[in-house]
Design a protein around this motif. Structure first.
Motif, mmCIF file in Angstrom:
data_model
loop_
_atom_site.group_PDB
_atom_site.id
_atom_site.type_symbol
_atom_site.label_atom_id
_atom_site.label_comp_id
_atom_site.label_asym_id
_atom_site.label_seq_id
_atom_site.Cartn_x
_atom_site.Cartn_y
_atom_site.Cartn_z
ATOM 1 N N ASN A 171 8.741 2.240 -6.024
ATOM 2 C CA ASN A 171 10.171 1.987 -6.120
ATOM 3 C C ASN A 171 10.590 1.371 -7.452
ATOM 4 N N HIS B 238 9.189 -4.534 -1.460
ATOM 5 C CA HIS B 238 10.430 -4.691 -0.711
ATOM 6 C C HIS B 238 10.423 -6.045 -0.015
ATOM 7 N N SER C 212 4.817 -0.100 -2.820
ATOM 8 C CA SER C 212 6.250 -0.343 -2.984
ATOM 9 C C SER C 212 6.486 -1.830 -2.742
#
Length: 71
Positions: free
Chosen positions: A56, A25, A23
């Motif tokens: 994501n 971030h 993911s």
């Protein structure tokens, strides 16, 4: 965060080989820090990670299904 890049782009071949989900971030602690997501995207692009391996980058329903199916 540009000072804390957790994943080196050179891990790309291993991540692709084992189909490892990641993911992206910013690890933001303030609103301005949300812009740091660009660094993670750049690393993923340099590592040649396909969109399917970036959790994501999926839609809400796909993420819900992934969460339901994992055990």
């Amino acid at each position: 965060n540009p000072y804390r890049l957790d994943l080196d782009w050179r891990f790309g071949p291993i991540l692709r080989k084992y189909q490892t989900l990641v993911s992206i971030h910013p690890d933001a602690h303030e609103v301005k820090g949300l812009e740091d997501t660009a660094y993670g995207i750049n690393v993923a692009q340099k590592a040649l990670l396909p969109q399917e391996l970036i959790l994501n980058a999926r839609g809400t329903k796909e993420i819900e299904q992934w969460l339901t199916n994992r055990k």
